[in-house]
Design a protein around this motif. Sequence first.
Motif, short mmCIF file in Angstrom:
data_model
loop_
_atom_site.label_atom_id
_atom_site.label_comp_id
_atom_site.label_asym_id
_atom_site.label_seq_id
_atom_site.Cartn_x
_atom_site.Cartn_y
_atom_site.Cartn_z
N SER A 1 9.69 5.08 4.02
CA SER A 1 9.53 6.23 3.13
C SER A 1 10.83 6.47 2.35
CB SER A 1 9.17 7.48 3.94
OG SER A 1 10.19 7.77 4.88
N LYS B 1 0.85 -1.19 0.00
CA LYS B 1 0.00 0.00 0.00
C LYS B 1 0.89 1.24 0.00
CE LYS B 1 -3.04 1.65 3.43
NZ LYS B 1 -4.03 1.32 4.45
N TYR B 2 0.55 2.19 -0.85
CA TYR B 2 1.30 3.44 -0.92
C TYR B 2 0.47 4.54 -0.28
CZ TYR B 2 3.61 7.57 -2.75
OH TYR B 2 4.25 8.76 -2.86
N GLY B 3 1.05 5.24 0.69
CA GLY B 3 0.41 6.39 1.33
C GLY B 3 0.92 7.67 0.70
N HIS B 4 0.09 8.31 -0.11
CA HIS B 4 0.54 9.48 -0.87
C HIS B 4 0.88 10.66 0.04
CE1 HIS B 4 0.96 12.16 -4.24
NE2 HIS B 4 0.10 12.98 -3.71
N LYS B 5 0.08 10.90 1.07
CA LYS B 5 0.31 12.05 1.94
C LYS B 5 1.63 11.96 2.69
CE LYS B 5 -4.42 13.43 2.63
NZ LYS B 5 -5.50 13.69 3.57
N GLU B 6 1.96 10.77 3.17
CA GLU B 6 3.20 10.58 3.91
C GLU B 6 4.34 10.10 3.02
OE1 GLU B 6 0.62 8.21 4.90
OE2 GLU B 6 -0.42 9.68 6.11
N SER B 7 4.05 9.77 1.77
CA SER B 7 5.01 9.18 0.84
C SER B 7 5.66 7.93 1.43
CB SER B 7 6.09 10.19 0.46
OG SER B 7 5.52 11.26 -0.23
N THR B 8 4.82 7.02 1.90
CA THR B 8 5.31 5.78 2.49
C THR B 8 4.77 4.56 1.75
OG1 THR B 8 3.47 5.69 4.05
CG2 THR B 8 5.49 6.74 4.81
N VAL B 9 5.52 3.50 1.82
CA VAL B 9 5.09 2.22 1.28
C VAL B 9 4.98 1.25 2.45
CG1 VAL B 9 5.70 0.28 -0.23
CG2 VAL B 9 6.22 2.61 -0.93
#
Length: 77
Positions: free
Chosen positions: A53, A29-37
């Motif tokens: 990140s 899962k990619y979290g766009h707001k935090e730029s994390t995978v």
Amino acid sequence: MYLKTWKEFESASYNLILRDPTRVRCTMKYGHKESTVSLKVTDDITCLQFKTSDIQYVKKIEVFYSTIMRQITSSEL
């Protein structure tokens, strides 16, 4: 449980897959707001998670997923 290092996550995931490859699921899962995978490998009993990140892990994740998919699909069912 979140594992702190990539090596720890990778080896624990491979061990989980070797136990019973037919029950293991993998998600990314990619979290766009935090730029994390976030990666998750589970067999409904054990849940292994890794979150980063850092861009250096992109190639490692690609190799990891291709190896896991090969192991899951090539194992004798």
